[in-house]
Design an enzyme around this catalytic site. Sequence first.
Site, PDB file in Angstrom:
ATOM      1  N   ASN A  95     -25.610  11.986 -14.762  1.00 57.12           N
ATOM      2  CA  ASN A  95     -26.029  11.189 -15.910  1.00 57.12           C
ATOM      3  C   ASN A  95     -25.687   9.707 -15.729  1.00 57.12           C
ATOM      4  O   ASN A  95     -25.206   9.288 -14.682  1.00 57.12           O
ATOM      5  CB  ASN A  95     -25.390  11.764 -17.186  1.00 57.12           C
ATOM      6  CG  ASN A  95     -26.348  11.778 -18.359  1.00 57.12           C
ATOM      7  OD1 ASN A  95     -27.060  10.800 -18.583  1.00 57.12           O
ATOM      8  ND2 ASN A  95     -26.370  12.872 -19.101  1.00 57.12           N
ATOM      9  N   HIS A 125      -5.637   2.705  -2.529  1.00 55.13           N
ATOM     10  CA  HIS A 125      -4.949   1.578  -1.916  1.00 55.13           C
ATOM     11  C   HIS A 125      -3.534   1.983  -1.533  1.00 55.13           C
ATOM     12  O   HIS A 125      -2.983   2.961  -2.041  1.00 55.13           O
ATOM     13  CB  HIS A 125      -4.906   0.390  -2.881  1.00 55.13           C
ATOM     14  CG  HIS A 125      -6.251  -0.095  -3.302  1.00 55.13           C
ATOM     15  ND1 HIS A 125      -7.050  -0.856  -2.485  1.00 55.13           N
ATOM     16  CD2 HIS A 125      -6.941   0.086  -4.454  1.00 55.13           C
ATOM     17  CE1 HIS A 125      -8.182  -1.140  -3.112  1.00 55.13           C
ATOM     18  NE2 HIS A 125      -8.147  -0.575  -4.310  1.00 55.13           N
ATOM     19  N   ALA A 170     -13.795  15.913 -21.033  1.00 54.81           N
ATOM     20  CA  ALA A 170     -14.096  14.481 -21.066  1.00 54.81           C
ATOM     21  C   ALA A 170     -12.820  13.654 -21.004  1.00 54.81           C
ATOM     22  O   ALA A 170     -11.796  14.001 -21.594  1.00 54.81           O
ATOM     23  CB  ALA A 170     -14.876  14.154 -22.331  1.00 54.81           C
ATOM     24  N   LYS A 190      -5.020  19.203 -16.176  1.00 50.23           N
ATOM     25  CA  LYS A 190      -4.331  20.475 -15.987  1.00 50.23           C
ATOM     26  C   LYS A 190      -5.199  21.622 -16.516  1.00 50.23           C
ATOM     27  O   LYS A 190      -6.001  21.421 -17.432  1.00 50.23           O
ATOM     28  CB  LYS A 190      -2.988  20.473 -16.720  1.00 50.23           C
ATOM     29  CG  LYS A 190      -2.006  19.437 -16.200  1.00 50.23           C
ATOM     30  CD  LYS A 190      -0.696  19.486 -16.973  1.00 50.23           C
ATOM     31  CE  LYS A 190       0.291  18.443 -16.441  1.00 50.23           C
ATOM     32  NZ  LYS A 190       1.559  18.462 -17.214  1.00 50.23           N
ATOM     33  N   ARG A 193      -7.272  26.993 -19.725  1.00 52.09           N
ATOM     34  CA  ARG A 193      -7.483  28.436 -19.841  1.00 52.09           C
ATOM     35  C   ARG A 193      -8.635  28.854 -18.946  1.00 52.09           C
ATOM     36  O   ARG A 193      -9.453  28.020 -18.527  1.00 52.09           O
ATOM     37  CB  ARG A 193      -7.788  28.846 -21.287  1.00 52.09           C
ATOM     38  CG  ARG A 193      -9.098  28.282 -21.844  1.00 52.09           C
ATOM     39  CD  ARG A 193      -9.386  28.861 -23.212  1.00 52.09           C
ATOM     40  NE  ARG A 193     -10.590  28.324 -23.816  1.00 52.09           N
ATOM     41  CZ  ARG A 193     -11.825  28.778 -23.606  1.00 52.09           C
ATOM     42  NH1 ARG A 193     -12.028  29.784 -22.739  1.00 52.09           N
ATOM     43  NH2 ARG A 193     -12.870  28.257 -24.221  1.00 52.09           N
TER      44      ARG A 193
END
Length: 208
Positions: A95, A125, A170, A190, A193
């Site tokens: 998108n 870097h 998101a 993380k 579920r």
Amino acid sequence: MRKHCMERTNTMNALDIMKRPAAYVSGYENTPTEEQNRAKQLCWEYNRTAPNEQEKRRSILQTLLGTCSPMTGIQPDFHCDYGFNIHTHGLAVINYNCVILDTSPVNIGAGAFIAPGVCLACSGHAIDPEQRSHGIGTSAPITLEENVWIGANSTVCGGVTIGAGSVIGAGSVVTHDIPAGVIAAGVPCKVIRPITEKDKFKPEDILF
């Protein structure tokens, strides 16, 4: 994040090292500027195509990307470092305002959904400030296995593999590998579920 053997680039084999599925360290003086300028020009042309110029868009993508499935769709604006290190392997829905810093290979598996504002960043870097100020950089590959969905405004860092079927929420920053078949989110990202049968919509819930 997978362990990679760190390598030092030189002007003789910079492109070969960049195309390998291994991490490396480089100096700015070895940047293949001709290839970078080529990608900038093609992205500029792509981002100025009209919505009805689908054939032109497909042609530019076939030229820009290292491997481009016919089922690859990218909404402008799109930006990348080189293009030759981006490989789509089936349906890829990318998108608006996606950035791919492909200083290493980026493999995008079939069935990928990449939401607006996503950044796939192979490059980094030096941590040491003196080395960083002298242009020392790092890079490591990114792999999205089949049927991955990355939510809006997420960043995937170099060296990360996201397992098949997983969803990244998101705004996440993915710094480590994510296993297959899970929902993961956060900064750093993380696992929340596993994805289960309960996540399927019932037929009566689908309106059209």
